[in-house]
Design an enzyme around this catalytic site. Structure first.
Site, PDB file in Angstrom:
ATOM      1  N   ASP A   1       2.771  31.394   2.280  1.00 23.30           N
ATOM      2  CA  ASP A   1       2.201  31.272   0.926  1.00 23.30           C
ATOM      3  C   ASP A   1       1.528  29.903   0.784  1.00 23.30           C
ATOM      4  OD1 ASP A   1       3.420  33.674   0.488  1.00 23.30           O
ATOM      5  OD2 ASP A   1       4.473  33.079  -1.339  1.00 23.30           O
TER       6      ASP A   1
ATOM      7  N   THR B   1       0.741  34.985  -4.785  1.00 15.44           N
ATOM      8  CA  THR B   1       0.014  34.086  -3.873  1.00 15.44           C
ATOM      9  C   THR B   1      -1.477  34.401  -3.890  1.00 15.44           C
ATOM     10  OG1 THR B   1       1.970  33.974  -2.465  1.00 15.44           O
ATOM     11  CG2 THR B   1      -0.101  33.265  -1.483  1.00 15.44           C
TER      12      THR B   1
ATOM     13  N   LYS C   1       3.791  25.370  -4.156  1.00 14.37           N
ATOM     14  CA  LYS C   1       4.789  26.437  -4.002  1.00 14.37           C
ATOM     15  C   LYS C   1       6.081  25.643  -3.832  1.00 14.37           C
ATOM     16  CE  LYS C   1       6.519  30.593  -2.666  1.00 14.37           C
ATOM     17  NZ  LYS C   1       6.375  31.928  -3.265  1.00 14.37           N
TER      18      LYS C   1
ATOM     19  N   GLY D   1       9.542  35.026  -6.191  1.00 17.27           N
ATOM     20  CA  GLY D   1      10.067  36.246  -6.802  1.00 17.27           C
ATOM     21  C   GLY D   1       9.593  36.355  -8.250  1.00 17.27           C
TER      22      GLY D   1
ATOM     23  N   GLY E   1       1.767  39.874  -5.850  1.00 13.31           N
ATOM     24  CA  GLY E   1       0.452  39.241  -5.682  1.00 13.31           C
ATOM     25  C   GLY E   1       0.325  37.851  -6.270  1.00 13.31           C
TER      26      GLY E   1
ATOM     27  N   GLU F   1       2.864  28.226  -7.960  1.00 13.71           N
ATOM     28  CA  GLU F   1       3.347  29.590  -7.712  1.00 13.71           C
ATOM     29  C   GLU F   1       4.869  29.607  -7.720  1.00 13.71           C
ATOM     30  OE1 GLU F   1       2.368  31.612  -3.951  1.00 13.71           O
ATOM     31  OE2 GLU F   1       3.878  33.119  -4.473  1.00 13.71           O
TER      32      GLU F   1
ATOM     33  N   ASN G   1      -2.979  43.095 -10.656  1.00 14.87           N
ATOM     34  CA  ASN G   1      -3.455  42.899  -9.278  1.00 14.87           C
ATOM     35  C   ASN G   1      -3.630  44.250  -8.579  1.00 14.87           C
ATOM     36  OD1 ASN G   1      -4.167  41.505  -6.920  1.00 14.87           O
ATOM     37  ND2 ASN G   1      -2.059  41.515  -6.186  1.00 14.87           N
ATOM     38  N   CYS G   2      -4.568  44.277  -7.643  1.00 20.15           N
ATOM     39  CA  CYS G   2      -4.884  45.476  -6.844  1.00 20.15           C
ATOM     40  C   CYS G   2      -5.398  46.620  -7.727  1.00 20.15           C
ATOM     41  CB  CYS G   2      -3.683  45.917  -6.005  1.00 20.15           C
ATOM     42  SG  CYS G   2      -3.246  44.739  -4.720  1.00 20.15           S
TER      43      CYS G   2
ATOM     44  N   GLY H   1       6.272  40.105  -4.029  1.00 22.25           N
ATOM     45  CA  GLY H   1       5.288  40.963  -3.364  1.00 22.25           C
ATOM     46  C   GLY H   1       4.263  41.606  -4.283  1.00 22.25           C
TER      47      GLY H   1
HETATM   48  N1  LIG Z   1      -5.617  41.783  -4.266  1.00 19.01           N
HETATM   49  C1  LIG Z   1      -5.108  41.976  -3.056  1.00 19.01           C
HETATM   50  N2  LIG Z   1      -5.878  42.463  -2.040  1.00 19.01           N
HETATM   51  C2  LIG Z   1      -5.359  42.675  -0.815  1.00 19.01           C
HETATM   52  N3  LIG Z   1      -4.080  42.425  -0.472  1.00 19.01           N
HETATM   53  C3  LIG Z   1      -3.277  41.946  -1.437  1.00 19.01           C
HETATM   54  C4  LIG Z   1      -3.741  41.692  -2.766  1.00 19.01           C
HETATM   55  N4  LIG Z   1      -2.715  41.224  -3.499  1.00 19.01           N
HETATM   56  C5  LIG Z   1      -1.659  41.178  -2.683  1.00 19.01           C
HETATM   57  N5  LIG Z   1      -1.982  41.606  -1.443  1.00 19.01           N
HETATM   58  C6  LIG Z   1      -1.081  41.672  -0.279  1.00 19.01           C
HETATM   59  O1  LIG Z   1       0.189  42.144  -0.751  1.00 19.01           O
HETATM   60  C7  LIG Z   1       1.243  41.370  -0.211  1.00 19.01           C
HETATM   61  C8  LIG Z   1       2.027  40.685  -1.330  1.00 19.01           C
HETATM   62  O2  LIG Z   1       1.174  39.794  -2.033  1.00 19.01           O
HETATM   63  P1  LIG Z   1       1.590  38.287  -2.319  1.00 19.01           P
HETATM   64  O3  LIG Z   1       2.079  37.645  -1.068  1.00 19.01           O
HETATM   65  O4  LIG Z   1       0.460  37.618  -3.020  1.00 19.01           O
HETATM   66  O5  LIG Z   1       2.835  38.526  -3.305  1.00 19.01           O
HETATM   67  P2  LIG Z   1       3.761  37.431  -3.994  1.00 19.01           P
HETATM   68  O6  LIG Z   1       4.003  37.878  -5.375  1.00 19.01           O
HETATM   69  O7  LIG Z   1       3.159  36.105  -3.815  1.00 19.01           O
HETATM   70  O8  LIG Z   1       5.132  37.529  -3.171  1.00 19.01           O
HETATM   71  P3  LIG Z   1       6.294  36.408  -3.012  1.00 19.01           P
HETATM   72  O9  LIG Z   1       7.306  36.702  -4.061  1.00 19.01           O
HETATM   73  O10 LIG Z   1       6.782  36.668  -1.617  1.00 19.01           O
HETATM   74  O11 LIG Z   1       5.688  35.064  -3.172  1.00 19.01           O
HETATM   75  C9  LIG Z   1       0.600  40.398   0.785  1.00 19.01           C
HETATM   76  O12 LIG Z   1       0.574  40.959   2.071  1.00 19.01           O
HETATM   77  C10 LIG Z   1      -0.802  40.259   0.265  1.00 19.01           C
HETATM   78  O13 LIG Z   1      -1.709  39.871   1.237  1.00 19.01           O
HETATM   79  C1  LIG Z   2      11.321  36.437   0.444  1.00 23.13           C
HETATM   80  C2  LIG Z   2      10.337  36.640  -0.691  1.00 23.13           C
HETATM   81  N1  LIG Z   2       9.019  36.702  -0.129  1.00 23.13           N
HETATM   82  C3  LIG Z   2      10.415  35.546  -1.765  1.00 23.13           C
HETATM   83  C4  LIG Z   2      11.787  35.502  -2.439  1.00 23.13           C
HETATM   84  C5  LIG Z   2      11.990  36.613  -3.416  1.00 23.13           C
HETATM   85  C6  LIG Z   2      13.288  36.518  -4.148  1.00 23.13           C
HETATM   86  C7  LIG Z   2      13.569  37.689  -5.052  1.00 23.13           C
HETATM   87  C8  LIG Z   2      14.946  37.644  -5.657  1.00 23.13           C
HETATM   88  C9  LIG Z   2      15.274  38.824  -6.533  1.00 23.13           C
HETATM   89  O1  LIG Z   2      14.729  38.922  -7.637  1.00 23.13           O
HETATM   90  O2  LIG Z   2      16.041  39.697  -6.126  1.00 23.13           O
HETATM   91  N2  LIG Z   2      10.127  34.265  -1.172  1.00 23.13           N
HETATM   92  C10 LIG Z   2       8.970  33.515  -1.458  1.00 23.13           C
HETATM   93  O3  LIG Z   2       8.178  33.875  -2.315  1.00 23.13           O
HETATM   94  O4  LIG Z   2       8.817  32.436  -0.814  1.00 23.13           O
HETATM   95 MG   LIG Z   3       3.884  34.467  -2.789  1.00 25.86          MG
END
Ligand SMILES: Nc1ncnc2c1ncn2[C@@H]1O[C@H](COP(=O)(O)OP(=O)(O)OP(=O)(O)O)[C@@H](O)[C@H]1O
Ligand SMILES: C[C@H](N)[C@@H](CCCCCC(=O)O)NC(=O)O
Ligand SMILES: [Mg+2]
Length: 252
Positions: free
Chosen positions: A56, A17, A38, A121, A15, A118, A178-179, A13
């Site tokens: 993603d 993606t 991915k 986690g 960022g 990508e 990010n952000c 979460g």
């Molecule tokens: N720069 C940004 N501007 C606006 N929203 C963002 C930005 N970066 C991330 N977000 C929002 O924050 C949330 C988490 O971002 P993202 O899905 O890219 O995380 P992630 O690291 O890919 O997570 P995962 O481990 O699930 O793959 C999403 O809802 C995304 O749209």
């Molecule tokens: C469900 C989440 N969004 C993510 C999986 C995150 C695993 C984190 C495990 C950990 O470190 O505890 N899945 C994904 O990026 O597809």
């Molecule tokens: Mg992601």
């Protein structure tokens, strides 16, 4: 030589993606045939056929301008449960064949000019049993960018992630924050950034802003690519993807 980049983060979460998509959109905007992968996703949205679909992968494909028919190449494994893949798979009686994930990454790397992979986690997230994201990174040997947050707690998370990478002999090529909100950044965000640079010794390859519309899936991919050009060191990132001038496996 396989040309690409692996995007990881301090946590889920953070960022990955959005940053992977932004880099892919910038490369596409420059006329580069960009691939995205991915390899494994969890927390997929279950469609009307009962199949989990990775949002993603949907975002990355849109950023790279890839058609829906290529979903399997982009995301060969998608699990429904929002758990680490090893557990999400076990929950539904599935086995994850990690070779299949590596093969999918290599196939995309072979057919694209530059490819963005990508992770899932952070680096220590279990993909299958004791095989972690870090093990996937060690097999792929791509330059790695670590995505981090700007807020309180990020110094510790970033330093721990960088130390873990060092311990696993994974060279990090740089960090993207990010952000980042330049106008609103206070002593908190600015000192976080300074400490991250000081304590990791890694280059910061960009401070990416919060963009409206992304969480709702309404982001314009052209705007995303433009934001990447404006806020990320895209020339340097492209050079790194091509194996030039960065601490990566090829030179270590
Ligand atoms: N720069 C940004 N501007 C606006 N929203 C963002 C930005 N970066 C991330 N977000 C929002 O924050 C949330 C988490 O971002 P993202 O899905 O890219 O995380 P992630 O690291 O890919 O997570 P995962 O481990 O699930 O793959 C999403 O809802 C995304 O749209
Ligand atoms: C469900 C989440 N969004 C993510 C999986 C995150 C695993 C984190 C495990 C950990 O470190 O505890 N899945 C994904 O990026 O597809
Ligand atoms: Mg992601």
């Amino acid at each position: 030589m396989q040309k690409g980049l692996f995007i990881t983060a301090t946590d889920t979460g953070v960022g990955k993606t959005v940053i992977s998509g932004a880099i892919a959109a910038a490369l596409k905007r420059r006329g580069i045939n960009v691939g995205v992968v991915k390899p494994v996703a969890s927390g997929g949205r279950v469609n009307t056929s009962g199949q989990p679909v990775s949002e993603d992968a949907t975002f990355l494909m849109a950023a790279a301008g890839m058609a829906e028919e290529r979903r399997q190449e982009v995301n060969p494994v998608c699990l429904a449960a929002a758990l680490t893949p090893a557990v999400a798979a076990a929950e539904c009686g599935m086995t994850i064949d990690v070779t299949k994930l590596i093969t999918a990454c290599r196939a995309m790397l072979n057919q694209s000019e530059l490819t963005v992979v990508e992770g899932v986690g952070g680096m220590a997230a279990p993909v299958w049993k004791d095989y972690l994201v870090a093990d996937m990174m060690l097999e792929l040997k791509l330059p790695v960018i670590l995505v981090v947050k700007p807020n309180l707690g990020t110094i510790n998370h970033t330093v721990l992630a960088a130390e873990y990478a060092r311990q696993r002999s994974i060279p990090l090529a740089g960090i993207i924050v990010n952000c980042w909100d330049e106008a609103a950044a206070t002593v908190l965000e600015r000192s976080n950034l300074a400490y991250i640079k000081l304590l990791t010794g890694l280059p910061v390859l960009g401070k990416f802003p919060s963009l409206a519309g992304i969480p709702a899936g309404q982001a314009s991919m052209v705007a995303l690519g433009q934001a990447a050009e404006q806020h990320l060191a895209i020339d340097h990132i492209i050079g790194m993807m091509k194996g030039e001038d960065c601490p990566c496996f090829r030179q270590s």
